[in-house]
Design a protein around this motif. Structure first.
Motif, mmCIF file in Angstrom:
data_model
loop_
_atom_site.group_PDB
_atom_site.id
_atom_site.type_symbol
_atom_site.label_atom_id
_atom_site.label_comp_id
_atom_site.label_asym_id
_atom_site.label_seq_id
_atom_site.Cartn_x
_atom_site.Cartn_y
_atom_site.Cartn_z
ATOM 1 N N ASN A 123 0.779 -1.227 0.000
ATOM 2 C CA ASN A 123 0.000 0.000 0.000
ATOM 3 C C ASN A 123 0.812 1.279 0.000
ATOM 4 N N THR A 124 2.079 1.221 -0.328
ATOM 5 C CA THR A 124 2.839 2.462 -0.376
ATOM 6 C C THR A 124 3.997 2.374 -1.354
ATOM 7 N N GLY A 125 4.247 3.457 -2.034
ATOM 8 C CA GLY A 125 5.419 3.556 -2.900
ATOM 9 C C GLY A 125 6.386 4.588 -2.367
ATOM 10 N N SER A 126 6.309 4.873 -1.053
ATOM 11 C CA SER A 126 7.006 6.020 -0.472
ATOM 12 C C SER A 126 8.523 5.929 -0.540
ATOM 13 N N LYS A 127 9.070 4.749 -0.799
ATOM 14 C CA LYS A 127 10.523 4.624 -0.884
ATOM 15 C C LYS A 127 11.052 5.025 -2.260
ATOM 16 N N ASP B 147 14.387 7.304 -9.292
ATOM 17 C CA ASP B 147 14.182 5.923 -9.726
ATOM 18 C C ASP B 147 13.472 5.866 -11.073
ATOM 19 N N ILE B 148 12.551 6.810 -11.281
ATOM 20 C CA ILE B 148 11.662 6.793 -12.447
ATOM 21 C C ILE B 148 11.485 8.216 -12.955
ATOM 22 N N ALA C 93 5.000 0.985 -11.490
ATOM 23 C CA ALA C 93 6.409 0.612 -11.381
ATOM 24 C C ALA C 93 6.983 1.065 -10.038
ATOM 25 N N GLY C 94 6.570 2.247 -9.584
ATOM 26 C CA GLY C 94 7.025 2.741 -8.288
ATOM 27 C C GLY C 94 6.581 1.840 -7.146
ATOM 28 N N SER D 218 9.061 -0.291 -4.694
ATOM 29 C CA SER D 218 9.061 -0.115 -3.245
ATOM 30 C C SER D 218 9.019 -1.455 -2.524
ATOM 31 N N GLN D 219 8.403 -2.451 -3.155
ATOM 32 C CA GLN D 219 8.303 -3.771 -2.544
ATOM 33 C C GLN D 219 9.470 -4.678 -2.922
#
Length: 465
Positions: free
Chosen positions: A87-91, A219-220, A328-329, A333-334
């Motif tokens: 549930n997060t792409g914060s990294k 990253d992107i 993709a983000g 993150s995972q």
């Protein structure tokens, strides 16, 4: 320069300290001068390697009226289950290079990337990239640290970038429920149209904005714009992205055509086409050589630049591209260890929609993205290790087979494949670098031999239930 009325010149890519990009000079000259004559004169100078007229770069969007059905996207791409676990792409950091981004918008403000190499408010260009106090992005067209739209922003004027940006990052809890797949990815907003531009659709400083984004090593990068001519400068910038391992997603264009649009058509870039809520190609989306895959891009609700709580519907490949970039983000993150394979996984997870788009069969890339399917695909594999001496680097999935196709996941190119049954008999099949398809396969145990580009050979057992 006097002869051709040069009014301004500077090095737009000095922030990139590699290759020849930092040797490129941008020149403004008398508009009454024939550009071909000027280019000819410059090309005759011994000091000049090549000259390129800056092409017209346009956004790829169509504005629509707001309605109540705004979140069909997430059901269509099979997103709901993945939010329960991922549930997060914060990294992950995504740079959005566009006309302008309203960084105070409720869906964006909490997810802004912070430039740790700048000291806020000291009036000094601490990181020496040409922009003073660029704490959270910059305006490369006006040369300042404010990527936001001008005061006279409207729903169709300087709102494109805000709409795109929110699709890449939007936080949960917004007033209209707009949320991004890559919930809470960090965003670098990069503005590339001057405040006083008569049209916000022509991205006059797109190349400078892309170079700025590259220098920050996100990253992107998302590029919801394109041009119909192949620019060597743009090609060099994309090569720099590849050299640094920055993933690039770009809009494939809205000409309802199979023409090449750049940067989407460059091999390293993921060109994104658009579909509607029935998986039909969006009526203005391009198809063919610029499309690697497709995603929803019709009547998409997202933030606009007119206010901190303002929203609107837009359609086009400009919307589809950040949806895939945010996906993709979320994956990154995972599974950060999979960065070099993320695009391949996304493509493998796509749903083939050729059957309901017969006029565009084999022209919609790998198909429409399927989030849950991609996560399921990745979860079947152990963590891959780049070092072949430590861990095997080739896997097959799904195993056991669910049908007559099995995907090849490999860290290097596969050169040859052979398949045998338990009696040692050869089994016929069709093979691409990423998939094996059998005409017919009986229940049983099979052995797949694969040889990669480094002449490493792997034998993998597969089961057909």
């Amino acid at each position: 320069f006097e002869r051709f009325g040069v009014t301004k010149y500077y090095f737009p890519f000095k922030s990139i300290q590699s290759g020849d990009l930092n040797k490129i000079l941008r020149v403004s000259y008398d508009p009454n001068i024939d550009p071909n004559e000027f280019i000819f004169a410059l090309n005759n100078l011994a000091e000049v390697k090549s000259v390129e007229q800056i092409p017209q770069i346009i956004t790829e969007t169509i504005t629509d009226e707001l309605n109540d059905d705004n979140l069909w996207v997430f059901g269509k791409i099979n997103m709901v289950n993945s939010w329960n676990y991922h549930n997060t792409g914060s990294k992950v950091v995504i740079a959005v290079v566009d006309n302008a981004i309203r960084t105070t918008h409720e869906s964006i403000k909490n997810n802004l990337w912070i430039n740790i190499n700048e000291i806020e408010g000291n009036g000094i260009d601490d990181d020496n990239n040409g922009i003073i106090d660029d704490i959270s992005g910059a305006d490369l067209a006006d040369g300042d640290n404010n990527p936001g739209p001008p005061a006279n922003v409207g729903p169709d004027y300087f709102s494109h970038g805000t709409h795109v940006c929110a699709l890449a990052t939007a936080s949960a809890g917004t007033t209209q429920g707009v949320v991004s797949i890559g919930l809470n990815t960090q965003i670098i907003p990069v503005k590339v149209v001057p405040d006083n531009a008569p049209s916000d659709q022509f991205l006059t400083h797109a190349f400078e904005g892309l170079a700025y984004a590259i220098s920050l090593d996100p990253d992107i990068i998302n590029l919801s714009w394109g041009l119909s001519v192949e620019s060597q400068i743009l090609k060099n910038l994309i090569q720099e992205c590849e050299n640094r391992g920055i993933l690039v997603f770009a809009a494939a264009g809205n000409e309802n055509s199979n023409i090449k649009i750049y940067p989407a058509a460059f091999p390293y870039v993921v060109g994104v086409g658009a579909t509607d809520n029935q998986d039909i190609k969006q009526n203005q989306s391009n198809y063919g050589p610029s499309v690697d895959l497709v995603a929803p891009g019709d009547l998409i609700n997202s933030a606009i630049g007119t206010g901190d709580n303002a929203y609107g519907l837009k359609s086009g490949t400009s919307m589809a591209s950040p949806i895939v970039a945010s996906f993709a983000g979320l994956l990154l993150s995972q599974y950060p260890e999979y960065k070099h394979k993320i695009i391949e996984y996304i493509k493998l997870g796509c749903d083939n929609i050729d059957a309901i788009n017969p006029n565009y069969a084999n022209q919609l890339g790998s198909g429409r993205i399927n989030v849950d399917r991609t996560f399921d695909l990745i979860s079947q594999f152990p963590t891959l290790n780049i070092d072949k001496n430590i861990n095997q680097s080739v896997f097959l999935a799904p195993n056991p087979l669910a049908g007559n196709k099995i995907n090849i996941i490999s860290l290097s190119e596969i050169k040859s494949v052979s398949v045998f049954n338990s009696l040692g008999q050869t089994i016929s099949f069709h093979w691409t670098n990423s998939q094996i398809e059998f005409d017919k396969l009986a229940t049983g145990l099979y052995f797949v031999n694969l040889t990669d580009s480094e002449n490493q050979t792997y034998t993998i057992k597969i089961i057909k239930p």
